[in-house]
Structures are given as structure tokens and as C-alpha cells.
Enzyme design. Sequence first.
Site, PDB file in Angstrom:
ATOM      1  N   CYS A   1      20.999  63.983  38.611  1.00 27.78           N
ATOM      2  CA  CYS A   1      20.972  64.966  39.704  1.00 27.78           C
ATOM      3  C   CYS A   1      22.083  66.005  39.584  1.00 27.78           C
ATOM      4  O   CYS A   1      21.848  67.206  39.792  1.00 27.78           O
ATOM      5  CB  CYS A   1      21.053  64.260  41.056  1.00 27.78           C
ATOM      6  SG  CYS A   1      22.359  63.009  41.171  1.00 27.78           S
TER       7      CYS A   1
ATOM      8  N   HIS B   1      24.512  67.482  46.707  1.00 25.84           N
ATOM      9  CA  HIS B   1      25.693  67.558  45.850  1.00 25.84           C
ATOM     10  C   HIS B   1      26.187  69.000  45.788  1.00 25.84           C
ATOM     11  O   HIS B   1      25.391  69.942  45.722  1.00 25.84           O
ATOM     12  CB  HIS B   1      25.353  67.115  44.424  1.00 25.84           C
ATOM     13  CG  HIS B   1      25.043  65.648  44.290  1.00 25.84           C
ATOM     14  ND1 HIS B   1      25.268  64.734  45.296  1.00 25.84           N
ATOM     15  CD2 HIS B   1      24.516  64.944  43.240  1.00 25.84           C
ATOM     16  CE1 HIS B   1      24.899  63.538  44.880  1.00 25.84           C
ATOM     17  NE2 HIS B   1      24.446  63.634  43.641  1.00 25.84           N
TER      18      HIS B   1
END
Length: 345
Positions: free
Chosen positions: A130, A243
Site C-alpha cells: 500500500c 497513509h
Amino acid sequence: MAVLETVGVIGATGAVGRIIVQLLEQRKFEAKAFRFLASARSAGSQIPFRGREYEVEELTKDCFGGLDLVIASTPDDIAAEYLPFATAAGAVVIDESGYWRMNPDVPLVVPEINPEDAFTGNGIIASPNCSTTQMVVALKPLHDAAKVRRVIVSTYQAVSGAGLQGSTDLVEGTKAALNGSKYDYKVFRHPIAFNAMPQIGGVKEEGYTSEEMKMVYETRKILGDDSMQIAATCVRIPVENCHSETITVETERPVSPDEARQLFASFPGIIVLDDTANGTYPTPAVCSGRDEVFIGRIRRDLSHPNGLNFWCVSDNLRKGAATNAVQIAELLSARWSEKLAARST
């Protein structure tokens, strides 16, 4: 239009698997039948999909018969053990785990960057980590325009990247901290509430962690440039989802902030939010639930004439995982339809 016969989702009850199922419905992915698989613990539960309830099947080594395409979201050990049986049964597999990513016979694909790689390999297509995914999307337009030579990245990663229990640890740990009580963390070795941990994954070469080295090796593979120098520091922070990354790049020629904004804005899958004077930049709270990569705080690197700094945020469960996998599935479905149409003419 010719469509796939049967599509399976492995890990359909997990944090990423649930979103994959939602996206297949929301994006109207075409297939004649769908099957949802998970561990014995989740087998027999029900998943709502397109107006009906589907029973979750147990993942076994002989469950893959009749599947044309499999999207798998599992731990590495499960991917290593089970996915070869899926390809042996004739399925093409899109794998979210880290197990196959650096295998030289397995393409590592981000559809905005290297879509044609999805049609190579041995039946397994890997989706990147990710934190890597959002960074390579951001790097690609700069690399095409001015060749990125060096990258320094620091990540600020949400607890959802540690799975459903990671989110539970944040919520329950925060409640305990506010109440002055003790909470037994299940995922994190240190309290995550009101804290930050500069370690994600095990320790690898030169003291870097596995998460940091994934960003190095995966980025080079996806962009097809083993000469790119990359240094990463990955930090877990008490944010539930999305994130964030600070990225500094050195390019072969100078790229001004204005040029960078234009390059980012014209690249598919990127949204620019960059007006610091008015408090406009991406934040996890704004980007959660979105499929794009968001970029802001674009500015010249004062320490290097060919340097550029920017801030990058993306939903790690969506573009960082589920959305990227479904986009790969859409690539395969389109090629499948073209081949079947060609055969019928």
C-alpha cells in the site's frame, strides 16, 4: 459483450476483501457468477452482493475448479500455500499479499503505470504494498518528464494497514488511555494511542524494516528502473485510515513546483490539493474512502537544485490495496472480452 464466467474473492471477509466485494458491485464488474472464499472460521457466513446473500465458502486446495479469475487478499503464508492450486486449476490470480511481488516471473502492476505487464507472467499478478502504490503513482509523471534519480520518503501509516485488529487496537487503546486504564494491545508491541512507532515489519538489511525495503524494491520493479536510489522510513501513527507520505525527489533536470502541479494534475488517478496559504492540502480525514492519490505541499527542495518536495495521501485499503486489485481485474476482463470477440468473428 462477452464476460468472464466465474470470479472468486479469497479473504472476502477481511478488511481489504470486504472493500473488494463492494467495489466489484459499485464498479459493475461483469461476470456471470461470483464466489466468495475465506478461512474455515468465516465459512458459512453471509455476504450481501448485488441484492442477494452469498454464503462464504471455505478456502481449500481443491476449491478452485471453474474459477476464471481470483482476487486474493490473504497473509503471505496463505498466498504461498494456496494460490498455486488456483493457477493449476486454470484461474488467473490477482494477489494482494507480499509473497509473490518480487518473483521475477510475476508482474507487479499498478494500472496507471504499467498496465501491459498484467498480461505477462505465469498466472499470478501481484498488487504492490500500500505505501509503495501511492508513491509510485506520484513518482510516475515526474519520472516520465525528468527521470527521478533519488527518492527520500517518510511514511505516516494508518492502523488499518495492520488489519481489522489494528483499528480495534487504536480505538480501544485510546479509550483506555483516556480513562487511565490498561489495554492489552493485540497487534502493536507499543501503545499506538497518542504515540508513533518508527517500525513497520521485521528488521532487514542495514537496519531497515521490511516495509521500508518493500518500497525500495517494489518501486524499482514497477517503474522498471533499478538505478533509482530510494531511502524510506516507515512510521505507524494513531490515524485509523489513509497513509500519508513526505516525498523528496531528485530529478535529472529541475522540475519547478508549477510544472510539477501540471504533471500531477494531468496524470490519471491523482488529485492536486495545493494551496497552503489557505490551508488546502490532503489529510487522511479528507481522503479516506476515495480511490485517488492526493498530492499537496508541492515546493522546491532548498537543499538541491534538482530537488522537489511534496506531501502525498491515499486510502491504503482502497488504492493501496482493494481498488488497485479491482483495476487490474478490469484490465484482464477487457482483454478477455476482446479475445472472445475476436474468436467469434
